[in-house]
Design a protein around this motif. Structure first.
Motif, PDB file in Angstrom:
ATOM      1  N   ASP A 144      -5.569  -4.126 -10.731  1.00 32.05           N
ATOM      2  CA  ASP A 144      -5.834  -3.238 -11.861  1.00 32.05           C
ATOM      3  C   ASP A 144      -7.313  -3.400 -12.237  1.00 32.05           C
ATOM      4  N   THR A 145      -8.072  -2.310 -12.197  1.00 38.26           N
ATOM      5  CA  THR A 145      -9.514  -2.425 -12.415  1.00 38.26           C
ATOM      6  C   THR A 145      -9.870  -2.745 -13.867  1.00 38.26           C
ATOM      7  N   GLU A 146      -8.969  -2.456 -14.793  1.00 39.51           N
ATOM      8  CA  GLU A 146      -9.250  -2.729 -16.199  1.00 39.51           C
ATOM      9  C   GLU A 146      -9.034  -4.203 -16.521  1.00 39.51           C
ATOM     10  N   THR A 147      -7.896  -4.759 -16.039  1.00 39.57           N
ATOM     11  CA  THR A 147      -7.542  -6.135 -16.413  1.00 39.57           C
ATOM     12  C   THR A 147      -7.843  -7.150 -15.320  1.00 39.57           C
ATOM     13  N   CYS A 148      -8.132  -6.680 -14.110  1.00 36.53           N
ATOM     14  CA  CYS A 148      -8.334  -7.528 -12.924  1.00 36.53           C
ATOM     15  C   CYS A 148      -7.046  -8.234 -12.498  1.00 36.53           C
ATOM     16  N   ASP A 149      -5.901  -7.792 -13.030  1.00 33.45           N
ATOM     17  CA  ASP A 149      -4.624  -8.407 -12.645  1.00 33.45           C
ATOM     18  C   ASP A 149      -4.226  -7.948 -11.245  1.00 33.45           C
ATOM     19  N   LEU A 150      -3.612  -8.873 -10.489  1.00 34.79           N
ATOM     20  CA  LEU A 150      -3.067  -8.526  -9.174  1.00 34.79           C
ATOM     21  C   LEU A 150      -1.776  -7.745  -9.377  1.00 34.79           C
ATOM     22  N   LEU A 151      -1.723  -6.531  -8.864  1.00 34.33           N
ATOM     23  CA  LEU A 151      -0.525  -5.709  -8.993  1.00 34.33           C
ATOM     24  C   LEU A 151       0.454  -5.981  -7.858  1.00 34.33           C
ATOM     25  N   THR A 152      -0.058  -6.132  -6.655  1.00 29.80           N
ATOM     26  CA  THR A 152       0.803  -6.422  -5.512  1.00 29.80           C
ATOM     27  C   THR A 152      -0.063  -6.908  -4.356  1.00 29.80           C
ATOM     28  N   GLN A 153       0.554  -7.621  -3.428  1.00 30.15           N
ATOM     29  CA  GLN A 153      -0.147  -8.014  -2.214  1.00 30.15           C
ATOM     30  C   GLN A 153       0.782  -7.834  -1.026  1.00 30.15           C
ATOM     31  N   VAL A 154       0.212  -7.474   0.083  1.00 29.42           N
ATOM     32  CA  VAL A 154       0.986  -7.187   1.286  1.00 29.42           C
ATOM     33  C   VAL A 154       0.388  -7.959   2.454  1.00 29.42           C
ATOM     34  N   ILE A 155       1.205  -8.775   3.095  1.00 26.05           N
ATOM     35  CA  ILE A 155       0.770  -9.430   4.340  1.00 26.05           C
ATOM     36  C   ILE A 155       1.060  -8.451   5.472  1.00 26.05           C
ATOM     37  N   ILE A 156       0.002  -7.893   6.022  1.00 23.03           N
ATOM     38  CA  ILE A 156       0.172  -6.853   7.038  1.00 23.03           C
ATOM     39  C   ILE A 156       0.619  -7.453   8.366  1.00 23.03           C
ATOM     40  N   SER A 157      -0.009  -8.539   8.762  1.00 23.14           N
ATOM     41  CA  SER A 157       0.316  -9.128  10.058  1.00 23.14           C
ATOM     42  C   SER A 157      -0.147 -10.584  10.070  1.00 23.14           C
ATOM     43  N   HIS A 158       0.577 -11.407  10.869  1.00 22.30           N
ATOM     44  CA  HIS A 158       0.148 -12.795  11.044  1.00 22.30           C
ATOM     45  C   HIS A 158      -0.508 -13.012  12.397  1.00 22.30           C
ATOM     46  N   HIS A 159      -0.764 -11.915  13.087  1.00 21.30           N
ATOM     47  CA  HIS A 159      -1.305 -12.033  14.441  1.00 21.30           C
ATOM     48  C   HIS A 159      -2.698 -11.439  14.550  1.00 21.30           C
ATOM     49  N   SER A 160      -3.182 -10.847  13.470  1.00 23.68           N
ATOM     50  CA  SER A 160      -4.513 -10.259  13.512  1.00 23.68           C
ATOM     51  C   SER A 160      -5.031 -10.118  12.087  1.00 23.68           C
ATOM     52  N   THR A 161      -6.319  -9.871  11.968  1.00 28.02           N
ATOM     53  CA  THR A 161      -6.931  -9.674  10.648  1.00 28.02           C
ATOM     54  C   THR A 161      -7.171  -8.189  10.413  1.00 28.02           C
ATOM     55  N   ILE A 162      -7.293  -7.837   9.141  1.00 30.83           N
ATOM     56  CA  ILE A 162      -7.535  -6.440   8.767  1.00 30.83           C
ATOM     57  C   ILE A 162      -9.038  -6.202   8.746  1.00 30.83           C
ATOM     58  N   GLN A 163      -9.458  -5.151   9.400  1.00 30.50           N
ATOM     59  CA  GLN A 163     -10.873  -4.820   9.473  1.00 30.50           C
ATOM     60  C   GLN A 163     -11.306  -3.785   8.433  1.00 30.50           C
ATOM     61  N   TYR A 164     -10.362  -2.897   8.070  1.00 31.08           N
ATOM     62  CA  TYR A 164     -10.745  -1.807   7.171  1.00 31.08           C
ATOM     63  C   TYR A 164      -9.489  -1.215   6.548  1.00 31.08           C
ATOM     64  N   CYS A 165      -9.618  -0.665   5.349  1.00 30.68           N
ATOM     65  CA  CYS A 165      -8.516   0.039   4.704  1.00 30.68           C
ATOM     66  C   CYS A 165      -9.079   1.212   3.923  1.00 30.68           C
ATOM     67  N   ASP A 166      -8.218   2.207   3.669  1.00 33.00           N
ATOM     68  CA  ASP A 166      -8.677   3.357   2.892  1.00 33.00           C
ATOM     69  C   ASP A 166      -7.473   4.109   2.344  1.00 33.00           C
ATOM     70  N   PHE A 167      -7.550   4.467   1.048  1.00 28.12           N
ATOM     71  CA  PHE A 167      -6.570   5.375   0.460  1.00 28.12           C
ATOM     72  C   PHE A 167      -6.812   6.775   0.997  1.00 28.12           C
ATOM     73  N   CYS A 168      -5.728   7.548   1.202  1.00 31.60           N
ATOM     74  CA  CYS A 168      -5.907   8.966   1.450  1.00 31.60           C
ATOM     75  C   CYS A 168      -6.211   9.631   0.099  1.00 31.60           C
ATOM     76  N   PRO A 169      -6.738  10.879   0.082  1.00 29.60           N
ATOM     77  CA  PRO A 169      -7.158  11.488  -1.184  1.00 29.60           C
ATOM     78  C   PRO A 169      -6.080  11.533  -2.255  1.00 29.60           C
ATOM     79  N   GLY A 170      -4.800  11.615  -1.870  1.00 28.34           N
ATOM     80  CA  GLY A 170      -3.739  11.681  -2.866  1.00 28.34           C
ATOM     81  C   GLY A 170      -3.130  10.354  -3.220  1.00 28.34           C
ATOM     82  N   ASP A 171      -3.637   9.241  -2.675  1.00 23.25           N
ATOM     83  CA  ASP A 171      -3.165   7.879  -2.930  1.00 23.25           C
ATOM     84  C   ASP A 171      -1.782   7.588  -2.357  1.00 23.25           C
TER      85      ASP A 171
END
Length: 1067
Positions: free
Chosen positions: A749-776
């Motif tokens: 949350d950009t106002e409170t800096c609280d963590l809303l959720t976290q997702v472990i995508i994979s344990h076999h590789s690291t994430i290089q990039y992410c992006d919201f689509c225009p509609g979220d």
């Protein structure tokens, strides 16, 4: 209330109670803000007409002079002239003092003058538009003391009446220019009889204090003559306001050498009268913020508290005050219908936007169509032809000359008629005229003529071919750019596939279009119509085709082609061209918001900005002392601000109009890898190797989040390994920011800096990039092991990771493999797995399908939808049973014996249905969070449920009661299963942990923690997706990123990395 006024009410009470109908009278008084809705309700509760009238008079007697005047004017407006005459001598005197009213800041003099003159009060919801109000005041002052006309014109619903009334709430204006008062008449569409009644009412109102009673005028000429004498002798220097004028002949009845203001949709309506004339054009669109302000006032909420649909609603209303007010009034009465009204606007279902009592039209489409209906039949056909114009495009006259096969002067005469009636807008650029429709008008036309659009597109293409024959337009012709930009659009709309292919693969067309507008638009069309064009040439050959054509003519287009090839690199995987932009590796490139410029940054420490059409280098910035990792333009077109970040730990902000850095943002302790503007451009977010996410505004640190704190070891201590924060992405409204570090997605949350959720995508590789689509609604994630994943954000549980969807079901029946699959989220397909043939396909569903299931006997196929509905399809008999009751998307379900179905949903409930009758038989409110899985015990007496609230429960079918609540999981519980011996229940969660429970006692028997693989990372990819006991209940298999075999006592036997595949048995 004055004693005199009160006495007149009491003296004439009996006559008033006998004759008046209160409903319309109260509408006027509510509009004048002298009667409340609660008081209206008190009147309506009375049993008879006479009792309602008596109650209304009792209420008026408790009020002030303004209520008396409002009641008197309401009687005149509603045709009770005889009753109004009984009260006219009791009207309180007008005071010209300058005392302020406590209600809205107007002087009591202004309020009295406007009330007596019948000027409408401010609407309940009112937002200021000072620029237009001042323009009306200025034109009124231009009249001076001379007779003349001020026309306030604009399209339906643009706010002409409200703005005119607001302009008259000015003490100085009334005192200096109209000391004789203001007289307001709502005219509307009238025949001669209706106009005579309006004139009679006006004369009666102006004669109210006359000592000699006169009969009403018998015809329009007599009324006109009497009105002239009244205005000349009794009300000199007064203003006559004629609201909503449709016909010029109506104005002749008021052409009496007096000062008149009119509101109209037709700009030319004053052509039939003489005198000085002034105009005020009311623009059709409100600013986005004004639209939100109107909605917030209607629903009594702060703008920041409005639901997410509010922004979309305002955009769909196209800035129309009428439409926004209609929607706001409806939402005030039905506050839960935000999504419904948004959907109706998006689907152009204007008839369903019904009126509130304050508006003149039964539905929104009536408000828009009434102007069209006033056109003669020939003009209606010409106006229908405009249905296929592209949005936000100004069309030159020559295009319509070609369409209608007419001379320029004839076409301009027709179009001017539309412009005069506010059905079309004209942009006069020098000698050239260009015409365009308001978005709302175009939406209305498109919906109204939807069944004829293909023919209309075909007509304009045929007219183009007839005019140009085998030639192509040349730049010297004013219509040239229109055809190069939109001829393909019209051919596609006409379904002229062969003609479209011929056009798009014409070398002359490609050469001419690219020289005029560059290759970007051409490439967009190739992608847009790829399903048609691909039948003739493979899509990946298109960039090469453009290059071949251009290469033979002009070399300066090669730089543009480089940019174009980067688009196509994603589709073909092939690098076609390269430009030497930097002296070292290029690390990032970004387009400006309007596509005019491209920025690049490099290991050579330089930042460069290029013209995207010519390839010319516009700026070179060399102030970073180490390699520049990222560059991002701001989001608002035309400002050209660029943010860059570097290994030198600095973020720099550049203005393209300046040679040097505008701001340097300091605060990171290590390399800065990524930066991005917030959607409103107020902030810049940056990600660093020092393990922090940082948000800044104008060079000052705003907030800092220690991302490394969210990576801890087994002892719950900060991990010693460096946490590289790779990148971030803002949500569309800027309320949330998505951050990538190592193998996790973290949402804050950009106002409170609280963590809303976290997702472990994979344990076999690291994430290089992410992006919201225009509609979220989607998040794209790029992984180090060369894959890209698309995640659906609506399915991300509040407390943890993503939710898997059951998108197919397989049944082995009589030696055949039958597969039920969800196709394109809208259809169900039944496929024979032996032959790959599609046996049956359902019709397209109105709501996306979320899960499906096939009965063992192949009689039934059931599917759940995002809307919360379950449908049971007997595909052999083509029968469909609807199961409605869930309030949110269906997670999954299971077919039971005796024609029963068990379903569970994101609304936290589990339901049991009879699929034969469609009746709901049992309803379990199971969890506070989404129900993610259910399992039925082998003996059929119990079922278990697991949830995003980190609990599992065991329920009794018979008593509908919870038997045990199983607590202990630290993440959302993803799956569960009973052992075949009915004694054990296994549950798995998103942390990779498995628990085995005693069904009878509800006690925890065994805990299976995630094991690690070679790199020290836990198995299951962060979550356990499924569980299954062996037939003897001694073994348990779990799946996730790995398959694991576990003894029922909790000991791991083996694990291996697994991918599930369905293969044909080849023997």
């Amino acid at each position: 209330m004055d004693v005199k006024s009160r006495n007149y009410l009491l003296m004439n009470r009996q006559a008033l109670e006998k004759d008046i109908k209160t409903s319309y009278i109260m509408d006027h008084m509510i509009s004048d803000e002298v009667l409340t809705l609660q008081e209206e309700e008190r009147v309506k509760q009375q049993n008879t007409q006479k009792e309602r009238a008596a109650m209304l008079i009792n209420i008026i007697l408790t009020k002030d002079n303004n209520s008396y005047r409002s009641f008197y004017n309401a009687l005149l407006h509603e045709g009770y002239r005889d009753l109004a005459a009984l009260l006219q001598d009791g009207i309180p005197a007008v005071s010209s003092g300058n005392r302020k009213s406590s209600m809205d800041g107007m002087t009591s003099y202004v309020k009295t003058v406007l009330c007596e003159g019948g000027v409408p009060q401010r609407p309940v919801v009112f937002v200021t538009r000072p620029k237009l109000v001042d323009a009306i005041k200025k034109k009124l002052s231009c009249l001076g003391s001379d007779p003349g006309w001020v026309t306030v014109y604009g399209m339906a619903g643009c706010g002409k009446t409200v703005l005119t009334a607001e302009a008259l709430r000015d003490h100085q204006l009334l005192e200096d220019y109209f000391p004789g008062g203001v007289h307001w008449i709502s005219v509307g569409k009238q025949d001669k009889a209706g106009l005579l009644i309006k004139l009679q009412n006006l004369c009666s109102r102006l004669e109210h204090d006359s000592t000699v009673s006169q009969r009403s005028p018998l015809n329009i000429e007599e009324a006109k003559d009497r009105l002239r004498l009244l205005m000349l002798r009794k009300y000199p220097r007064s203003l006559l306001v004629l609201d909503d004028i449709w016909d010029s002949w109506v104005l002749k009845a008021f052409d009496n050498q007096c000062q008149v203001l009119i509101t109209s949709r037709d700009r030319s309506v004053t052509d039939a009268v003489a005198g000085n004339k002034f105009e005020v054009h009311v623009e059709s669109g409100l600013a986005h913020e004004k639209g939100l302000e109107i909605l917030s006032l209607f629903v009594n909420m702060k703008i920041s508290e409005l639901p997410e649909q509010a922004n979309s609603l305002v955009r769909e209303c196209k800035g129309s005050p009428l439409v926004i007010s209609l929607i706001g009034a409806l939402l005030r009465d039905f506050p839960s219908r935000w999504e419904y009204y948004l959907r109706q606007l998006q689907n152009k279902q204007f008839k369903r936007i019904r009126k509130s009592s304050s508006y003149d039209y039964e539905a929104l489409d009536e408000a828009m169509s009434i102007s069209v209906e006033q056109l003669n039949d020939n003009y209606k056909d010409y106006y229908k032809d405009l249905s296929i114009l592209p949005k936000d495009v100004k069309v030159p006259t020559k295009v319509l000359c070609i369409l209608w096969d007419m001379e320029t002067e004839e076409v301009e005469d027709i179009l001017q008629e539309f412009v005069n009636k506010s059905l079309l807008f004209c942009d006069r650029n020098g000698k050239s005229f260009h015409y365009y429709l308001h978005d709302l008008q175009l939406d209305f036309l498109t919906e109204k003529n939807r069944n004829q659009l293909q023919e209309l597109h075909k007509n304009i293409v045929n007219q183009y071919k007839k005019y140009y024959k085998l030639k192509t337009p040349v730049p010297s012709q004013e219509d040239c750019m229109y055809w190069y930009n939109f001829l393909a659009y019209h051919m596609a709309g006409a379904n002229m596939q062969e003609e479209l292919r011929d056009l798009m693969f014409s070398l002359d067309w490609i050469k001419a279009k690219t020289e005029l507008v560059g290759p970007a638009h051409l490439i967009h069309e190739y992608v847009e119509y790829s399903s048609i064009l691909d039948q003739k040439i493979p899509l990946f050959d298109i960039p090469l085709l453009i290059f071949v054509v251009l290469g033979g003519y002009k070399t300066e287009y090669q730089a543009i082609i480089v940019i174009a090839q980067q688009v196509f690199k994603a589709e073909s995987g092939e690098r076609l061209l390269e430009i030497n932009a930097h002296d070292d590796e290029i690390l990032c490139c970004a387009f400006s918001a309007d596509g005019e410029f491209v920025a690049t940054c490099s290991s050579d420490k330089k930042v460069k900005i290029w013209n995207s059409r010519t390839g010319q280098c516009r700026r070179v910035y060399e102030e970073h002392s180490e390699q520049v990792n990222c560059c991002q333009f701001n989001n608002i077109s035309g400002q050209y601000l660029l943010a860059t970040c570097s290994n030198d730990t600095f973020i720099k902000l550049w203005d393209m109009n300046e040679k040097y850095c505008r701001n340097t943002m300091m605060g990171h302790e290590n390399s800065v890898n990524h930066c991005r503007f917030s959607p409103n451009d107020e902030y810049v977010a940056s990600c660093s190797t020092d393990g922090t996410l940082w948000a800044a505004c104008s060079g000052n640190e705003l907030k800092s989040i220690e991302i490394k704190d969210f990576f801890k070891n087994a002892d719950d201590q900060p991990d010693d390994v460096d946490v590289l924060v790779k990148c971030c992405s803002w949500s569309r409204n800027g309320d949330m920011i998505l951050v990538v570090a190592k193998n996790k997605l973290l949402l804050f949350d950009t106002e409170t800096c609280d963590l809303l959720t976290q997702v472990i995508i994979s344990h076999h590789s690291t994430i290089q990039y992410c992006d919201f689509c225009p509609g979220d609604e989607l998040v794209a994630v790029a992984l180090s092991h060369c894959s890209v994943e698309i995640w659906e954000t609506k399915k991300v549980c509040k407390s943890s990771d993503n939710v898997l969807k059951s998108e197919l079901d397989v049944v082995f029946h009589n030696g055949e493999v039958m597969i039920l699959v969800i196709y394109n989220q809208k259809h169900l397909q039944l496929i024979n797995g032996n032959t790959d043939n599609v046996i049956m396909q359902s019709a397209a569903q109105e709501s996306p399908i979320s899960c499906c299931c096939l009965s063992e006997d192949l009689k039934f196929a059931a599917f759940g939808q995002e809307s919360g509905t379950i449908k049971v399809w007997n595909w052999q008999l083509s029968e469909l049973v609807f199961l409605r009751g869930h309030m949110e998307a269906i997670k999954d379900f299971r077919l039971l014996e005796n024609s029963k179905l068990l379903s569970w949903s994101f609304d936290g409930t589990v339901k049991v249905w009879n699929i034969t009758t469609g009746n709901l038989e049992k309803d379990f409110a199971c969890h506070g969070g989404a129900v993610l899985s259910c399992a039925v015990s082998p003996d059929g007496s119990k079922f278990s449920s697991t949830s995003a609230d980190k609990t599992a429960k065991i329920w009794s079918f018979e008593s509908s009661a919870v038997l045990h609540e199983l607590k202990g999981h630290e993440a959302c519980v993803r799956c569960c299963t009973f052992s075949p011996n009915n004694k054990l229940l296994a549950t798995g969660d998103d942390k990779g942990e498995i628990r085995i429970w005693d069904v009878l006692a509800g006690a925890l028997l065994h805990f299976c923690s995630p094991v690690t693989v070679d790199e020290g990372e836990p198995t299951h990819g962060g979550w356990v997706t499924d569980l299954s006991f062996s037939p003897d209940s001694k073994m348990l298999v779990s799946s996730g990123g790995y398959l694991k075999m576990i003894k029922a006592e909790g000991n791991l036997l083996w694990y291996f990395a697994a991918a599930l595949k369905i293969r044909k048995n080849r023997g």
